[in-house]
Design an enzyme around this catalytic site. Structure first.
Site, PDB file in Angstrom:
ATOM      1  N   GLU A 108      -2.658  -8.994   3.419  1.00  0.00           N
ATOM      2  CA  GLU A 108      -3.058  -9.396   4.775  1.00  0.00           C
ATOM      3  C   GLU A 108      -4.551  -9.234   5.011  1.00  0.00           C
ATOM      4  O   GLU A 108      -5.062  -9.651   6.032  1.00  0.00           O
ATOM      5  CB  GLU A 108      -2.243  -8.620   5.817  1.00  0.00           C
ATOM      6  CG  GLU A 108      -2.661  -7.182   6.069  1.00  0.00           C
ATOM      7  CD  GLU A 108      -2.165  -6.171   5.035  1.00  0.00           C
ATOM      8  OE1 GLU A 108      -1.705  -6.581   3.944  1.00  0.00           O
ATOM      9  OE2 GLU A 108      -2.250  -4.960   5.308  1.00  0.00           O
ATOM     10  N   HIS A 150      -3.843  -5.084  -0.262  1.00  0.00           N
ATOM     11  CA  HIS A 150      -3.445  -5.593   1.049  1.00  0.00           C
ATOM     12  C   HIS A 150      -3.533  -7.109   1.075  1.00  0.00           C
ATOM     13  O   HIS A 150      -4.622  -7.647   1.303  1.00  0.00           O
ATOM     14  CB  HIS A 150      -4.357  -5.010   2.136  1.00  0.00           C
ATOM     15  CG  HIS A 150      -4.124  -3.567   2.383  1.00  0.00           C
ATOM     16  ND1 HIS A 150      -3.246  -3.109   3.343  1.00  0.00           N
ATOM     17  CD2 HIS A 150      -4.622  -2.466   1.783  1.00  0.00           C
ATOM     18  CE1 HIS A 150      -3.227  -1.783   3.328  1.00  0.00           C
ATOM     19  NE2 HIS A 150      -4.054  -1.372   2.386  1.00  0.00           N
ATOM     20  N   CYS A 190       0.841  -1.203   0.000  1.00  0.00           N
ATOM     21  CA  CYS A 190       0.000   0.000   0.000  1.00  0.00           C
ATOM     22  C   CYS A 190       0.879   1.258   0.000  1.00  0.00           C
ATOM     23  O   CYS A 190       1.626   1.484  -0.939  1.00  0.00           O
ATOM     24  CB  CYS A 190      -0.979  -0.035   1.168  1.00  0.00           C
ATOM     25  SG  CYS A 190      -2.312   1.175   1.006  1.00  0.00           S
TER      26      CYS A 190
END
Lengths: 256, 212
Positions: free
Chosen positions: B194, B192, B82
């Site tokens: 995650e 992202h 990001c």
């Protein structure tokens, strides 16, 4: 292209998931980690936690809940309820929230939205707007912003308030119709469309979902970018997967 | 014991990234630190980040981490996520224009803002939600990840790398934009991993095992 999002909402009261009707008559609906894990497995695109008690004493419980969920769930998590300061925002982000939702304190101090957005990025600042229709029949529709879980009138026009919040730095709006919440009669799509056409940030529709067509109408008629629902998922009426399939079959771009 | 270090310069939620890396790390230790010496001992590094670029660069400089990132980028596997990806370019238009680390030639620019009022289906900024990622070239980081897989994005600015060879993947939002970059031992994602469920976990696992 970007998919529309399906977002189960978990109202949290002292570490438990609950569901009320029109912000009242609260009933227990399970353990947050279990419920969150179930929705994740069903393909939820995000989760929203709203701490509906939000009393200062219960904050540590909320942080523990957020941490426990964030440890197991790898989709975005928004947490709201009682967020009053940048310290609150930071504490929630540190506990594992990806976004925080600000409601009452945005009305009390609009610059708080700017401050939080500047410090943590506008992408993690969701402004929640609880709106009630105040126009009479045959009048052009008009909605007023309410705070304190729908109990306190503010005198603010909901569409104008939405525009103000975006100017102040809201990255996303979560718009709940107080009239519809818990009624299973569908979103207030006129309210959604009025706000969605007036702002340039994503809009989450909330309040009133009773069946899957309501989700579709929120996207198609209301112009929402994401649809939030609680009871249809908690009560097992539909799974998130069934909701996504329904929308995909109607031509909505969905992550399946 | 092999280790992966998450560079903690105070910008955003490292909790979920740390947990996600721990889940896929196998025998690799996950270290979250702002201490340059601790980070230099790690075998690989992750540069995360959300928020504004000015604050990000200021914090990296204040903690003396910008030099560490530039040096480590020459020899260790490094992953930017990001804003961590955006600062790897030379320049960002955000916050009135900010020079960045320059690990990839090119700049970061804003998505065109939609008209403030108008049609319900106009594309809004931030670009927020799940979008498909087209893999534009092969790379070990893509192992086991299907082409056009869904990943979670949330950003208003995007990279415009000067060198087409550095583009690893693209996505579409108002236009086709580079959302994954790679060169030598660097790899960077705008989305992202995650927050992207199992597909994201696969990417992180690939990074932990990547031997460039």
């Amino acid at each position: 292209m970007l998919a529309k999002r399906i977002i189960p909402c978990l109202d949290i009261d002292r570490g438990r998931v609950v569901k009320g009707v029109k912000f009242e008559d609260v009933q227990d609906a399970g353990d947050p980690v279990e419920v969150a894990r179930k929705y994740d497995a069903q393909g939820a695109d995000e989760l929203v936690f709203l701490d509906i008690t939000a009393s200062v004493d219960d904050r540590p419980t909320l942080f523990q809940t957020v941490e426990a969920v964030a440890r197991q769930i790898y989709i975005p998590l928004t947490v709201g309820g009682g967020v009053r300061s940048c310290a609150d925002v930071r504490a929630l982000l540190s506990a594992g929230a990806d976004k925080v939702s600000i409601n009452t304190s945005a009305v009390e101090n609009p610059d708080f939205v700017t401050e939080a957005g500047d410090r943590y990025g506008v992408q993690c600042i969701v402004v929640a707007i609880d709106a009630k229709r105040v126009s009479k029949k045959k009048e052009p529709p008009r909605w007023e912003v309410f705070t304190h879980g729908g109990r306190r009138a503010t005198g603010l026009d909901a569409v104008e308030w939405a525009k103000t919040m975006v100017r102040k730095g809201a990255g996303e709006l979560l718009v709940t119709s107080i009239d519809r919440d818990g009624t299973k009669s569908g979103y207030d799509n006129e309210l959604l469309a009025a706000i969605s056409s007036a702002v340039s940030v994503p809009l989450i529709a909330s309040g009133g979902v009773g069946d899957l067509e309501h989700l579709y109408q929120g996207l198609a008629t209301g112009g929402a970018d994401a649809v939030l629902a609680a009871s249809i998922f908690h009560q097992g009426t539909y799974t998130v997967g069934e909701a996504k399939k329904y929308l995909a079959d109607k031509g909505v771009r969905i992550r399946l | 014991m092999a280790s992966v270090g998450i560079i903690d310069y105070g910008m955003g939620n490292l909790h979920s990234l740390g947990k996600a890396l721990e889940r896929v790390a196998g025998g690799t230790r996950v270290v979250i630190s702002y201490d340059p010496e601790t980070l230099l001992k790690c075998d690989r590094l992750v540069l995360p980040g959300v928020g504004g670029v000015r604050e990000c660069m200021r914090e990296l400089q204040r903690l003396e981490l910008n030099q560490l990132v530039i040096e480590a980028a020459r020899k260790k596997p490094m992953l930017g996520i990001c804003l961590g990806m955006q600062v790897m370019l030379e320049w960002s238009d955000e916050n009135g224009g900010v020079p960045a680390l320059g690990l990839f030639p090119g700049k970061v620019t804003r998505f065109p803002d939609p008209p403030e009022t108008g049609a319900l289906d106009r594309l809004k900024v931030p670009h927020m939600g799940w979008n498909r990622v087209r893999q534009t070239r092969q790379h070990p980081i893509w192992d086991g990840v299907p082409d056009d897989a869904w990943f979670y994005f949330v950003h208003s600015y995007h990279a415009e790398p000067a060198c087409a060879d550095h583009v690893l993947g693209t996505s579409d939002y108002t236009k086709t934009f580079a959302c994954a970059l790679a060169r030598d031992n660097l790899v960077a994602f705008q989305f992202h991993p995650e927050k992207s469920q199992n597909t994201g976990m696969t990417l992180l696992a690939n990074f932990v095992q990547w031997d460039p």
